[in-house]
Design a protein around this motif. Structure first.
Motif, mmCIF file in Angstrom:
data_model
loop_
_atom_site.group_PDB
_atom_site.id
_atom_site.type_symbol
_atom_site.label_atom_id
_atom_site.label_comp_id
_atom_site.label_asym_id
_atom_site.label_seq_id
_atom_site.Cartn_x
_atom_site.Cartn_y
_atom_site.Cartn_z
ATOM 1 N N PHE A 123 0.828 -1.203 0.000
ATOM 2 C CA PHE A 123 0.000 0.000 0.000
ATOM 3 C C PHE A 123 0.865 1.256 0.000
ATOM 4 O O PHE A 123 0.563 2.224 -0.712
ATOM 5 N N LEU A 124 1.949 1.263 0.792
ATOM 6 C CA LEU A 124 2.808 2.445 0.889
ATOM 7 C C LEU A 124 3.821 2.536 -0.243
ATOM 8 O O LEU A 124 4.350 3.621 -0.509
ATOM 9 N N MET A 125 4.087 1.411 -0.903
ATOM 10 C CA MET A 125 5.087 1.388 -1.968
ATOM 11 C C MET A 125 4.531 0.781 -3.247
ATOM 12 O O MET A 125 4.962 -0.276 -3.696
ATOM 13 N N PRO A 126 3.548 1.444 -3.884
ATOM 14 C CA PRO A 126 3.022 0.928 -5.152
ATOM 15 C C PRO A 126 4.135 0.867 -6.196
ATOM 16 O O PRO A 126 5.052 1.689 -6.186
ATOM 17 N N ARG A 127 4.056 -0.095 -7.081
ATOM 18 C CA ARG A 127 5.088 -0.248 -8.101
ATOM 19 C C ARG A 127 5.359 1.050 -8.877
ATOM 20 O O ARG A 127 6.526 1.430 -9.052
ATOM 21 N N PRO A 128 4.317 1.775 -9.364
ATOM 22 C CA PRO A 128 4.615 3.008 -10.111
ATOM 23 C C PRO A 128 5.380 4.035 -9.279
ATOM 24 O O PRO A 128 6.258 4.738 -9.794
ATOM 25 N N ALA A 129 5.052 4.141 -7.995
ATOM 26 C CA ALA A 129 5.738 5.099 -7.128
ATOM 27 C C ALA A 129 7.201 4.706 -6.931
ATOM 28 O O ALA A 129 8.097 5.556 -6.949
ATOM 29 N N VAL A 130 7.449 3.421 -6.749
ATOM 30 C CA VAL A 130 8.821 2.941 -6.575
ATOM 31 C C VAL A 130 9.643 3.183 -7.829
ATOM 32 O O VAL A 130 10.772 3.694 -7.770
ATOM 33 N N LEU A 131 9.090 2.831 -8.979
ATOM 34 C CA LEU A 131 9.828 2.995 -10.230
ATOM 35 C C LEU A 131 10.079 4.468 -10.540
ATOM 36 O O LEU A 131 11.145 4.835 -11.042
ATOM 37 N N GLY A 132 9.104 5.328 -10.233
ATOM 38 C CA GLY A 132 9.292 6.751 -10.451
ATOM 39 C C GLY A 132 10.384 7.317 -9.569
ATOM 40 O O GLY A 132 11.216 8.119 -10.016
ATOM 41 N N ALA A 133 10.405 6.907 -8.296
ATOM 42 C CA ALA A 133 11.445 7.374 -7.378
ATOM 43 C C ALA A 133 12.816 6.872 -7.809
ATOM 44 O O ALA A 133 13.806 7.611 -7.755
ATOM 45 N N LEU A 134 12.884 5.628 -8.236
ATOM 46 C CA LEU A 134 14.157 5.079 -8.703
ATOM 47 C C LEU A 134 14.677 5.835 -9.917
ATOM 48 O O LEU A 134 15.884 6.083 -10.045
ATOM 49 N N GLN A 135 13.779 6.220 -10.809
ATOM 50 C CA GLN A 135 14.205 6.952 -11.998
ATOM 51 C C GLN A 135 14.805 8.306 -11.620
ATOM 52 O O GLN A 135 15.849 8.711 -12.145
ATOM 53 N N ARG A 136 14.149 9.012 -10.707
ATOM 54 C CA ARG A 136 14.648 10.322 -10.282
ATOM 55 C C ARG A 136 15.954 10.214 -9.499
ATOM 56 O O ARG A 136 16.860 11.029 -9.665
ATOM 57 N N ILE A 137 16.036 9.212 -8.657
ATOM 58 C CA ILE A 137 17.142 9.127 -7.715
ATOM 59 C C ILE A 137 18.345 8.375 -8.281
ATOM 60 O O ILE A 137 19.496 8.769 -8.061
ATOM 61 N N ALA A 138 18.078 7.298 -9.000
ATOM 62 C CA ALA A 138 19.165 6.420 -9.434
ATOM 63 C C ALA A 138 19.233 6.254 -10.949
ATOM 64 O O ALA A 138 20.054 5.465 -11.432
ATOM 65 N N GLY A 139 18.388 6.937 -11.689
ATOM 66 C CA GLY A 139 18.395 6.776 -13.140
ATOM 67 C C GLY A 139 17.831 5.459 -13.605
ATOM 68 O O GLY A 139 18.056 5.031 -14.735
ATOM 69 N N GLY A 140 17.098 4.786 -12.743
ATOM 70 C CA GLY A 140 16.464 3.525 -13.139
ATOM 71 C C GLY A 140 16.534 2.445 -12.089
ATOM 72 O O GLY A 140 15.529 2.055 -11.515
ATOM 73 N N ARG A 141 17.732 1.941 -11.790
ATOM 74 C CA ARG A 141 17.896 0.869 -10.810
ATOM 75 C C ARG A 141 18.856 1.307 -9.724
ATOM 76 O O ARG A 141 19.790 2.077 -9.976
ATOM 77 N N PRO A 142 18.657 0.817 -8.500
ATOM 78 C CA PRO A 142 19.536 1.227 -7.399
ATOM 79 C C PRO A 142 20.942 0.664 -7.561
ATOM 80 O O PRO A 142 21.115 -0.544 -7.740
ATOM 81 N N GLY A 143 21.939 1.542 -7.497
ATOM 82 C CA GLY A 143 23.322 1.108 -7.656
ATOM 83 C C GLY A 143 24.064 0.964 -6.351
ATOM 84 O O GLY A 143 25.075 0.266 -6.278
ATOM 85 N N HIS A 144 23.585 1.640 -5.312
ATOM 86 C CA HIS A 144 24.219 1.524 -4.002
ATOM 87 C C HIS A 144 23.159 1.756 -2.927
ATOM 88 O O HIS A 144 22.065 2.274 -3.224
ATOM 89 N N PRO A 145 23.433 1.389 -1.680
ATOM 90 C CA PRO A 145 22.396 1.431 -0.642
ATOM 91 C C PRO A 145 21.852 2.824 -0.370
ATOM 92 O O PRO A 145 20.718 2.957 0.081
ATOM 93 N N GLU A 146 22.645 3.863 -0.645
ATOM 94 C CA GLU A 146 22.119 5.217 -0.473
ATOM 95 C C GLU A 146 20.910 5.458 -1.358
ATOM 96 O O GLU A 146 19.999 6.204 -0.977
ATOM 97 N N HIS A 147 20.880 4.838 -2.535
ATOM 98 C CA HIS A 147 19.715 4.966 -3.407
ATOM 99 C C HIS A 147 18.466 4.406 -2.722
ATOM 100 O O HIS A 147 17.387 5.010 -2.793
ATOM 101 N N ALA A 148 18.592 3.263 -2.089
ATOM 102 C CA ALA A 148 17.448 2.660 -1.390
ATOM 103 C C ALA A 148 16.993 3.552 -0.240
ATOM 104 O O ALA A 148 15.788 3.712 -0.001
ATOM 105 N N TYR A 149 17.955 4.144 0.468
ATOM 106 C CA TYR A 149 17.606 5.040 1.569
ATOM 107 C C TYR A 149 16.818 6.240 1.047
ATOM 108 O O TYR A 149 15.819 6.660 1.647
ATOM 109 N N LEU A 150 17.229 6.803 -0.086
ATOM 110 C CA LEU A 150 16.553 7.971 -0.635
ATOM 111 C C LEU A 150 15.192 7.617 -1.235
ATOM 112 O O LEU A 150 14.266 8.431 -1.198
ATOM 113 N N VAL A 151 15.046 6.422 -1.771
ATOM 114 C CA VAL A 151 13.720 5.964 -2.209
ATOM 115 C C VAL A 151 12.792 5.881 -0.998
ATOM 116 O O VAL A 151 11.618 6.277 -1.063
#
Length: 295
Positions: A123-151
């Motif tokens: 409920f808190l992490m719908p797929r579209p929201a996760v993918l959108g955040a990953l695109q803004r933060i990591a350019g698509g996929r998380p490359g390091h744990p800081e990306h996950a923290y920022l998502v």
């Protein structure tokens, strides 16, 4: 029922709940507003040994009681967990123990608790929201744990819960997720601030060019860090104060003050840019009292 089955059931239930409650699946999910839309009476009060309580319609509900002593991230998760009980038509439930690892003893949770817990994640992490955040933060996929923290910051979720969900969404390998789960969030916050210690409760929010036009959900004491060469928070509104522990220089790392009401617009001066970068700060603090007075 194993956890994989629980997540399959919960994933479908969460999509249905998003639809029924008119929740925008592309971004930050306002779970407290969802409780209201679902017709649940809600109250938050200090409860030393409880996360929350769901009262079913058979027990003069539907209603939710949340622990007001929880931090905002844990309280959001608990609210979503209790909403999961409601959406599944469960009987009344008391969610005990403040240490998640200690809940339900050795981890053999009752089926309805497994589904409610999995529901909270979906409920808190719908797929579209996760993918959108990953695109803004990591350019698509998380490359390091800081990306996950920022998502997690973008979605208002815990670091550990976000890492696990990224793995469920096949955005992170299982072995890599296990490695990242061993990294304490404190280490990631130090990495994002250039080595300074933020403390246990405040969160770190990174501002980049991709932050322009975004809404950051923050609480008092949270730290905003500029990852833009030469950029400055200027003019500095009274809702922000220079962070005295910053190794990055004046107005490049700031902390949220108690002057922030519901929300405010913040400008960032960026060299060689005609217009300032703009973002909105929205205050997301733990709820207290009854939901009629919650912001």
């Amino acid at each position: 029922m194993n956890w994989n089955v629980a997540h399959r059931i919960a994933g479908i239930a969460a999509v249905q709940a998003h639809r029924d409650l008119a929740v925008d699946r592309s971004g930050y999910v306002p779970v407290h507003a969802a409780l209201r839309t679902a017709g649940l009476d809600a109250m938050a009060r200090p409860m030393p040994r409880l996360f929350g309580v769901y009262f079913s319609p058979h027990d003069e509900g539907p209603a939710v009681l949340l622990n007001s002593g929880l931090d905002v991230i844990t309280q959001r998760h608990t609210a979503a967990h209790e909403l999961g009980h409601h959406c599944q038509g469960d009987s009344s439930s008391y969610d005990q123990e403040l240490d998640p690892s200690a809940r339900w003893g050795n981890g053999s949770w009752p089926e309805e608790e497994k589904i409610a817990e999995a529901f909270a994640a979906w409920f808190l992490m719908p797929r579209p929201a996760v993918l959108g955040a990953l695109q803004r933060i990591a350019g698509g996929r998380p490359g390091h744990p800081e990306h996950a923290y920022l998502v997690a910051r973008a979605l208002g979720t815990s670091y550990a819960g976000t890492v696990r969900h990224l793995a469920r969404l096949s955005q992170l390998g299982r072995s890599q997720a296990e490695q990242w789960l061993k990294i304490p969030p404190a280490a990631l916050k130090r990495s994002l601030t250039g080595g300074a210690d933020v403390g246990a409760r405040p969160h770190v929010h990174v501002v980049t060019a991709e932050t322009h036009g975004q809404r950051l959900h923050v609480d008092v004491g949270d730290v905003l860090v500029l990852h833009l060469p030469g950029a400055r928070f200027c003019p500095l509104p009274k809702t922000l104060a220079s962070w005295p522990h910053s190794p990055l220089g004046t107005h490049r790392a700031v902390e949220v003050t108690d002057d922030l009401g519901s929300e405010c617009l913040v400008n960032v001066d960026v060299p060689d840019s005609v217009r300032p970068l703009q973002l909105t700060l929205a205050r997301e603090s733990p709820r207290h009292g009854i939901h009629d007075v919650w912001p």
